[in-house]
Design a protein around this motif. Structure first.
Motif, PDB file in Angstrom:
ATOM      1  N   HIS A   5       0.839  -1.196   0.000  1.00 44.58           N
ATOM      2  CA  HIS A   5       0.000   0.000   0.000  1.00 44.58           C
ATOM      3  C   HIS A   5       0.877   1.249   0.000  1.00 44.58           C
ATOM      4  O   HIS A   5       1.827   1.340   0.782  1.00 44.58           O
ATOM      5  N   PRO A   6       0.569   2.227  -0.853  1.00 39.95           N
ATOM      6  CA  PRO A   6       1.359   3.460  -0.820  1.00 39.95           C
ATOM      7  C   PRO A   6       1.136   4.229   0.485  1.00 39.95           C
ATOM      8  O   PRO A   6       0.063   4.151   1.087  1.00 39.95           O
ATOM      9  N   VAL A  31       5.335   5.484  -2.290  1.00 38.74           N
ATOM     10  CA  VAL A  31       4.927   6.784  -1.735  1.00 38.74           C
ATOM     11  C   VAL A  31       3.984   7.478  -2.694  1.00 38.74           C
ATOM     12  O   VAL A  31       4.220   7.496  -3.910  1.00 38.74           O
ATOM     13  N   ARG A  32       2.936   8.052  -2.149  1.00 41.04           N
ATOM     14  CA  ARG A  32       2.081   8.955  -2.909  1.00 41.04           C
ATOM     15  C   ARG A  32       2.356  10.365  -2.398  1.00 41.04           C
ATOM     16  O   ARG A  32       1.888  10.769  -1.337  1.00 41.04           O
ATOM     17  N   ARG A  55      -7.048   6.752  -1.776  1.00 39.12           N
ATOM     18  CA  ARG A  55      -7.425   5.436  -2.281  1.00 39.12           C
ATOM     19  C   ARG A  55      -6.270   4.438  -2.158  1.00 39.12           C
ATOM     20  O   ARG A  55      -5.179   4.654  -2.656  1.00 39.12           O
ATOM     21  N   GLY A  56      -6.513   3.330  -1.458  1.00 42.13           N
ATOM     22  CA  GLY A  56      -5.519   2.278  -1.320  1.00 42.13           C
ATOM     23  C   GLY A  56      -4.458   2.530  -0.272  1.00 42.13           C
ATOM     24  O   GLY A  56      -3.540   1.723  -0.094  1.00 42.13           O
ATOM     25  N   ALA A  78     -10.494   9.495   5.465  1.00 42.47           N
ATOM     26  CA  ALA A  78      -9.394   8.528   5.476  1.00 42.47           C
ATOM     27  C   ALA A  78      -9.838   7.194   6.082  1.00 42.47           C
ATOM     28  O   ALA A  78      -9.517   6.121   5.557  1.00 42.47           O
ATOM     29  N   ALA A  79     -10.586   7.256   7.181  1.00 43.43           N
ATOM     30  CA  ALA A  79     -11.067   6.035   7.823  1.00 43.43           C
ATOM     31  C   ALA A  79     -11.982   5.255   6.881  1.00 43.43           C
ATOM     32  O   ALA A  79     -11.934   4.016   6.825  1.00 43.43           O
TER      33      ALA A  79
END
Length: 282
Positions: A5-6, A31-32, A55-56, A78-79
């Motif tokens: 996951h990023p 990283v995003r 997302r993700g 976010a949650a």
């Protein structure tokens, strides 16, 4: 956290954000990097950009937008996306009403953000750094270093300047390791320095003569206005210097050794490393 996951880094073009992103990538984490400009467009004031950023993602570094209360709704979103861990960039002195005059109305938003993080139900860590050492080569003291004179209304006050590399190391650890949940890390360097000592340290590292020239607050505001800054902004800059002038940022914090198991870098180490990287303004 899972490597598939990023990790979302907001404020990814800023002093701490870009260093956090670089450290994460160096460790092999996807990283995003999100900011208003850059590889992943993200705007705190445009909520249509939030979902694509989240997302993700399972872990987020939150660099809030001063003067706003957007962290709480952002964490709720976010949650919903399955984020599990959040690290918030805050600041030393937010719980001290005598720390500095809050002329820009930033404090309420920061306190709301900290409360939102603690109440989010996520694994949370709060980073509270003091004055960045990088203010002298990347921030609002850089022009003074370039000119050879730090003309500031700071008297003989001192601050325990913290290297942004140490801040990034703490944030990276909190994003990727266990054992940091529920921690508020106040971050400082290992010693408090006056601006006279800072100027001497920079001079030694650069081989150039840099000196500190103490001036009154009135003179400082006047000089900024003559340089084209609006009066309200000039006065706000003067208020920002209050902790330095009043020694309210001279105390030492234990966040770096608690988080990393090592002492923070000294200002001299920062100055020498910056000189070696040709990072001082000329």
């Amino acid at each position: 956290m899972s490597a598939q996951h990023p990790i979302l880094v907001t404020g990814a073009t800023g002093k701490s954000g870009r260093r956090v992103a670089a450290r994460l990538r160096a460790q092999g984490h996807p990283v995003r990097a999100a900011a208003r400009t850059g590889e992943h467009p993200f705007d705190w004031t445009d909520r249509t950009t939030w979902d694509a950023a989240l997302r993700g993602v399972r872990a987020v570094y939150v660099v809030q937008l001063d003067g706003t209360k957007l962290v709480r709704p952002f964490l709720e979103r976010a949650a919903e996306h399955g984020v599990q861990r959040v690290v918030l960039a805050s600041g030393r002195g937010v719980d001290n009403p005598d720390y500095a005059t809050d002329s820009n109305g930033v404090l309420d938003g920061v306190l709301d953000s900290e409360a939102a993080v603690r109440e989010s139900g996520l694994e949370w860590t709060i980073s509270r750094p003091g004055w960045f050492a990088q203010n002298f080569n990347e921030g609002f003291f850089a022009d003074g270093v370039r000119a050879g004179e730090l003309r500031l209304p700071a008297g003989d006050g001192a601050a325990s300047f913290v290297d942004a590399e140490d801040i990034a190391a703490v944030v990276t650890a909190a994003l990727t390791e266990d054992g940091h949940a529920g921690q508020t890390y106040e971050l400082s360097g290992p010693a408090a320095l006056t601006l006279t000592e800072v100027a001497a340290t920079i001079s030694e590292a650069t081989g150039r003569a840099i000196r500190y020239v103490p001036i009154t607050t009135g003179h400082y505001v006047g000089e900024l206005v003559r340089q084209g800054l609006p009066l309200a902004d000039a006065e706000a800059f003067a208020h920002v210097l209050e902790p330095l002038r009043n020694n309210t940022d001279a105390y030492l914090s234990d966040g770096v050794p608690r988080a990393l198991g090592r002492p923070p870098r000294t200002f001299a180490e920062f100055a020498k490393a910056t000189a070696a990287a040709d990072g001082w303004p000329t």
